[in-house]
Design a protein around this motif. Structure first.
Motif, PDB file in Angstrom:
ATOM      1  N   GLU A  38      -3.642   2.969  -5.801  1.00  9.18           N
ATOM      2  CA  GLU A  38      -2.487   2.196  -5.341  1.00  9.18           C
ATOM      3  C   GLU A  38      -2.426   0.853  -6.055  1.00  9.18           C
ATOM      4  OE1 GLU A  38      -3.967   4.675  -1.953  1.00  9.18           O
ATOM      5  OE2 GLU A  38      -4.773   2.684  -2.326  1.00  9.18           O
ATOM      6  N   ARG A  60       1.810   3.919  -3.948  1.00  5.86           N
ATOM      7  CA  ARG A  60       1.317   5.019  -4.778  1.00  5.86           C
ATOM      8  C   ARG A  60       2.417   6.052  -4.949  1.00  5.86           C
ATOM      9  NH1 ARG A  60      -3.476   7.678  -1.496  1.00  5.86           N
ATOM     10  NH2 ARG A  60      -3.551   8.929  -3.355  1.00  5.86           N
ATOM     11  N   VAL A  65       0.177   2.774   1.406  1.00  5.54           N
ATOM     12  CA  VAL A  65      -0.989   2.644   2.270  1.00  5.54           C
ATOM     13  C   VAL A  65      -1.204   1.167   2.589  1.00  5.54           C
ATOM     14  CG1 VAL A  65      -3.463   3.055   2.502  1.00  5.54           C
ATOM     15  CG2 VAL A  65      -2.064   4.678   1.234  1.00  5.54           C
ATOM     16  N   THR A  67      -3.867  -1.495   3.994  1.00  6.45           N
ATOM     17  CA  THR A  67      -5.311  -1.628   4.193  1.00  6.45           C
ATOM     18  C   THR A  67      -5.621  -3.021   4.723  1.00  6.45           C
ATOM     19  OG1 THR A  67      -5.728  -0.122   2.344  1.00  6.45           O
ATOM     20  CG2 THR A  67      -7.570  -1.493   3.063  1.00  6.45           C
ATOM     21  N   HIS A  91      -7.484   1.811   6.874  1.00  3.00           N
ATOM     22  CA  HIS A  91      -6.187   1.985   6.224  1.00  3.00           C
ATOM     23  C   HIS A  91      -5.315   2.951   7.019  1.00  3.00           C
ATOM     24  CE1 HIS A  91      -8.453   5.398   4.399  1.00  3.00           C
ATOM     25  NE2 HIS A  91      -7.274   6.015   4.496  1.00  3.00           N
ATOM     26  N   LEU A  92      -4.016   2.776   6.835  1.00  4.80           N
ATOM     27  CA  LEU A  92      -3.011   3.618   7.461  1.00  4.80           C
ATOM     28  C   LEU A  92      -1.880   3.761   6.456  1.00  4.80           C
ATOM     29  CD1 LEU A  92      -1.763   5.020   9.982  1.00  4.80           C
ATOM     30  CD2 LEU A  92      -0.849   2.784  10.611  1.00  4.80           C
ATOM     31  N   GLY A  93      -1.437   4.987   6.234  1.00  6.59           N
ATOM     32  CA  GLY A  93      -0.377   5.182   5.260  1.00  6.59           C
ATOM     33  C   GLY A  93       0.279   6.531   5.387  1.00  6.59           C
ATOM     34  N   SER A  94       1.116   6.818   4.404  1.00  8.33           N
ATOM     35  CA  SER A  94       1.848   8.070   4.375  1.00  8.33           C
ATOM     36  C   SER A  94       2.053   8.486   2.931  1.00  8.33           C
ATOM     37  CB  SER A  94       3.199   7.889   5.062  1.00  8.33           C
ATOM     38  OG  SER A  94       3.988   9.042   4.929  1.00  8.33           O
ATOM     39  N   LEU A 116      -2.018   9.167   6.400  1.00 14.02           N
ATOM     40  CA  LEU A 116      -3.361   8.827   5.939  1.00 14.02           C
ATOM     41  C   LEU A 116      -3.949   7.813   6.916  1.00 14.02           C
ATOM     42  CD1 LEU A 116      -2.652   8.263   2.141  1.00 14.02           C
ATOM     43  CD2 LEU A 116      -3.543  10.322   3.227  1.00 14.02           C
ATOM     44  N   ASP A 120     -12.536   1.968   5.646  1.00 15.58           N
ATOM     45  CA  ASP A 120     -12.726   1.413   4.306  1.00 15.58           C
ATOM     46  C   ASP A 120     -13.919   0.464   4.292  1.00 15.58           C
ATOM     47  OD1 ASP A 120      -9.819   1.465   2.481  1.00 15.58           O
ATOM     48  OD2 ASP A 120      -9.844   2.184   4.530  1.00 15.58           O
ATOM     49  N   ARG A 143     -13.961   4.649   0.659  1.00 15.86           N
ATOM     50  CA  ARG A 143     -13.182   4.912   1.865  1.00 15.86           C
ATOM     51  C   ARG A 143     -13.368   6.345   2.329  1.00 15.86           C
ATOM     52  NH1 ARG A 143      -7.285   3.853  -0.813  1.00 15.86           N
ATOM     53  NH2 ARG A 143      -7.589   5.133  -2.652  1.00 15.86           N
ATOM     54  N   GLU A 145     -11.413   9.179   4.290  1.00 17.46           N
ATOM     55  CA  GLU A 145     -10.112   9.637   4.779  1.00 17.46           C
ATOM     56  C   GLU A 145     -10.343  10.616   5.919  1.00 17.46           C
ATOM     57  OE1 GLU A 145      -6.484  10.199   5.790  1.00 17.46           O
ATOM     58  OE2 GLU A 145      -6.975   8.716   4.261  1.00 17.46           O
TER      59      GLU A 145
END
Length: 164
Positions: A38, A60, A65, A67, A91-94, A116, A120, A143, A145
């Motif tokens: 990212e 990305r 994401v 963090t 972290h939190l993402g999609s 996601l 981390d 990290r 996942e």
């Protein structure tokens, strides 16, 4: 993997050998983080001389994401303006559909949108350029996942920040 473990052990050893002192002479820094997976804006805020919070919004392919990291900082190798830092966070993402590279060269195909979520860590060095409000950092971000795994990944990163 043995080389990476050795490098991390060596870095942590220097942490305990080096003298404790003020880590940085700035309170806040904003800039960009260029990671292996990212790239995006980052903000680092010192709560006191050796403790900082850092937030990174990593963009990305097909996703983003967020963090958050809690970091401990101290002078490295007795060099003025050079600090060693380490810490942890999450972290939190999609991500959407597409192929994604993972540490070790294995690609994974994501079919559809996926969340996601994970844990981390960070270990790195930061240098504040004397007579300039610029900080440069180089770090490793291991990290775990959890939502799409579990799997372990390591993302190296380069940060450029404006300090104030």
């Amino acid at each position: 993997m043995k080389k990476l473990t050795y490098l991390l052990f060596l870095s942590v050893s220097f942490l305990f050998i080096s003298k404790n002192s003020q880590a940085q002479d700035y309170k806040t820094a904003v800039g960009l983080k260029f990671g292996a997976y990212e790239v995006g804006p980052s903000v680092k805020y010192f709560m006191d001389k050796g403790t900082a919070l850092e937030g990174i919004l990593g963009i990305r392919d097909h996703g983003a994401v967020l963090t958050g990291l809690y970091e401990l900082n101290q002078q490295a190798f007795n060099v003025d303006k050079l600090s060693f830092y380490y810490g942890f966070g999450g972290h939190l993402g999609s991500v959407g559909s597409g192929y994604y590279k993972r540490f070790g060269g294995d690609d994974e195909y994501y079919n559809g949108k996926h969340i996601l979520i994970g844990a981390d860590a960070v270990i790195g060095l930061e240098y504040v350029i004397p007579s300039a409000p610029i900080a440069i950092s180089l770090d490793l971000n291991p990290r775990l996942e959890l939502a799409r795994g579990p799997f372990f990944d390591i993302a190296p990163g380069l940060g450029l920040k404006y300090t104030f």
